[in-house]
Design an enzyme around this catalytic site. Structure first.
Site, PDB file in Angstrom:
ATOM      1  N   HIS A 100      61.297 -73.789  40.976  1.00 24.63           N
ATOM      2  CA  HIS A 100      62.028 -74.151  39.750  1.00 24.63           C
ATOM      3  C   HIS A 100      61.276 -73.684  38.510  1.00 24.63           C
ATOM      4  CE1 HIS A 100      64.249 -77.004  42.405  1.00 24.63           C
ATOM      5  NE2 HIS A 100      63.045 -77.179  42.921  1.00 24.63           N
TER       6      HIS A 100
ATOM      7  N   SER B 229      56.105 -50.843  19.606  1.00 28.39           N
ATOM      8  CA  SER B 229      57.237 -51.104  18.729  1.00 28.39           C
ATOM      9  C   SER B 229      57.096 -50.247  17.486  1.00 28.39           C
ATOM     10  CB  SER B 229      57.249 -52.595  18.361  1.00 28.39           C
ATOM     11  OG  SER B 229      57.924 -52.788  17.126  1.00 28.39           O
TER      12      SER B 229
ATOM     13  N   LYS C 120      52.662 -54.792  19.118  1.00 30.10           N
ATOM     14  CA  LYS C 120      53.429 -54.924  20.358  1.00 30.10           C
ATOM     15  C   LYS C 120      53.032 -53.943  21.457  1.00 30.10           C
ATOM     16  CE  LYS C 120      56.607 -57.154  21.231  1.00 30.10           C
ATOM     17  NZ  LYS C 120      58.021 -57.049  20.851  1.00 30.10           N
TER      18      LYS C 120
ATOM     19  N   GLU D 236      61.247 -53.420  32.478  1.00 34.61           N
ATOM     20  CA  GLU D 236      62.564 -53.747  31.921  1.00 34.61           C
ATOM     21  C   GLU D 236      63.620 -52.745  32.380  1.00 34.61           C
ATOM     22  OE1 GLU D 236      61.834 -55.684  27.658  1.00 34.61           O
ATOM     23  OE2 GLU D 236      60.718 -53.857  27.987  1.00 34.61           O
TER      24      GLU D 236
END
Ligand code: ARG
Length: 467
Positions: free
Chosen positions: A156, A277, A283, A290
């Site tokens: 969970h 970024s 970043k 992804e």
């Protein structure tokens, strides 16, 4: 010359003519088309429908086409060819003259495309098997390097119990081993030759189907000409297996993304597979992961498109089947481009063992082990669960861990608690009690790594045998 213009009075609408062609995408089947054509030519000659010299001329012509294609990509820029089958006929006639038109005797494009697709998928599976073996091998290296390092396992997405980092990596190894098996199984089932099935009812000339199958490395000819020319189960099965593989890759990617966040801090992203970024200078983004997650969606879409394309088709061949090619090529190409990158990422990623270990040791991941201590002293589990639960409640209030509670306090919960309770809470002790096959006790994990290595080794041997 078209392959079918005789009965037509009028030319095709020019836009329709362009639109219905498949050569833009089925040109990638040229190698398979040439191989199938060689086998057919040989069978024609052996059946008495080509002379020896015609066969030689045709085989030489087919070889020349292969050479021209290898020499220049522009050779394939043919905006008259309807599909790869028409292209080969056209080029063959250009190279050897009208004898080239004899090659299509007794056969149909319906059996050809079915054959080409089987050969294409077979080769793709062989490459994927090699790529998967590489990914698995690297993951096993990483598991071995992790040694006794621990991390929390989650259920969970809440901290559950500590496990070895190696045990966690082995979970992915198992998934990809199953994917490799699914592909091998698909390969076995598809390795039959449709050649000699004709358009729908079987070849119209005496062709030795067994010999053609053998020449192309198929196990046997297909059993029914209607099925063989209209069946695309093998495409659906292959892309179905790929969609499951993609789902596994996507879960892997998702978990790595999560673990690379500052909030977890379990892994350090490899710079070679990340980007920055344009706006925020600090970043570093997990792009490979992804995109892996995103591409899984495409592959699932491909599998869905294939199922829907086939579901309403009456027997046998229908032109709709041409639409099965692009989802197939897309799914196969996506997986083939992805696997080596995932391997590179896996090799380069760094694990923050300190942080993982610390997380493994806090948040009461030893509570079940604590209850097990009481069970071993004869306490019924449900009562032990309740009493450790109460101890956890006290710890939450005091912001401490179970091992910080005094023995007297514990004894008020249950007199069975003793001094040795504290040692059963240690990370090592908690890992050790999961001593079953498939569990995270270190000796079991070492065994599991060895077992998986053997499986991957035999995959690698198979790869070499097929190569
Ligand atoms: N390009 C076609 C396909 O991919 C080849 C088979 C064409 N057969 C036919 N009868 N028009 O399905």
């Amino acid at each position: 010359m078209k392959m079918w213009s005789g009965r037509f009075h009028q030319p095709l609408d020019a836009d329709f003519e362009r639109w219905q062609r498949s050569f833009d995408f089925d040109r990638r089947l040229l190698r398979e088309e040439l191989a199938a054509s060689r086998a057919h030519a040989t069978a024609l000659k052996n059946g008495g429908n080509l002379s020896s010299s015609e066969l030689i001329t045709i085989l030489q012509g087919l070889n020349q086409i292969a050479e021209k294609a290898a020499a220049s990509a522009a050779f394939l820029d043919d905006n008259e060819a309807e599909d790869v089958h028409h292209f080969v006929e056209k080029q063959l006639v250009a190279v050897i003259g009208d004898t080239g038109y004899k090659l299509h005797s007794g056969r149909s494009r319906n059996e050809q495309i079915a054959t080409d697709l089987r050969l294409y998928i077979r080769a793709s599976i062989d490459q994927m098997k090699a790529d998967l073996a590489e990914w698995l091998w690297i993951s096993l290296d990483r598991a071995e390097q992790a040694g006794g390092a621990a991390m929390p396992a989650y259920t969970h997405l809440q901290r559950a119990e500590p496990v070895l980092v190696a045990h966690w990596l082995l979970a992915y190894v198992e998934m990809f081993l199953r994917d490799a098996e699914r592909l091998a199984d698909c390969r076995k089932r598809l390795n039959l030759s449709p050649l000699g099935s004709g358009a729908v009812a079987g070849a119209t000339l005496p062709l030795d189907r067994r010999a053609m199958a053998e020449e192309l490395g198929f196990d046997a000819p297909t059993a029914n000409s209607i099925d063989a020319t209209s069946d695309r189960d093998f495409v659906l099965e292959f892309v179905g297996a790929l969609s499951l593989l993609a789902v596994h890759l996507s879960r892997w990617a998702e978990e790595m993304i999560l673990f690379s966040s500052q909030e977890f801090g379990f892994i350090r992203l490899p710079e070679a597979y990340s980007t920055g970024s344009s706006a925020m200078p600090q970043k570093m983004n997990p792009d490979l992961l992804e995109l892996t997650r995103g591409k899984a969606a495409r592959i699932i879409g491909d599998a869905t498109a294939l199922l829907v394309t086939v579901k309403g088709l009456p027997l046998a061949y229908n032109k709709d089947l041409q639409e099965t090619q692009q989802p197939l090529f897309d799914a196969a190409g996506t997986v083939l481009s992805l696997l080596p990158l995932a391997s590179g990422w896996m090799k380069a990623v760094e694990f923050n063992h300190e942080r993982m270990q610390q997380a493994a040791q806090s948040g009461f991941t030893n509570a079940w082990a604590g209850a097990t201590y009481l069970v071993q002293r004869g306490v019924p589990f449900r009562l032990a669960h309740e009493q450790i639960g109460k101890a956890v409640q006290t710890c939450i209030e005091r912001k401490c861990e179970l091992g910080d509670l005094a023995l007297e306090e514990l004894r008020q919960l249950n007199p069975a608690f003793d001094q040795d309770f504290y040692s059963c809470l240690s990370l090592q002790a908690v890992l050790n009690i999961h001593d079953v096959p498939g569990g995270t006790a270190p000796a079991r994990v070492r065994q599991a790594i060895a077992d998986a290595r053997r499986k991957v080794e035999s995959m690698r041997e198979d790869v070499h045998a097929h190569a």
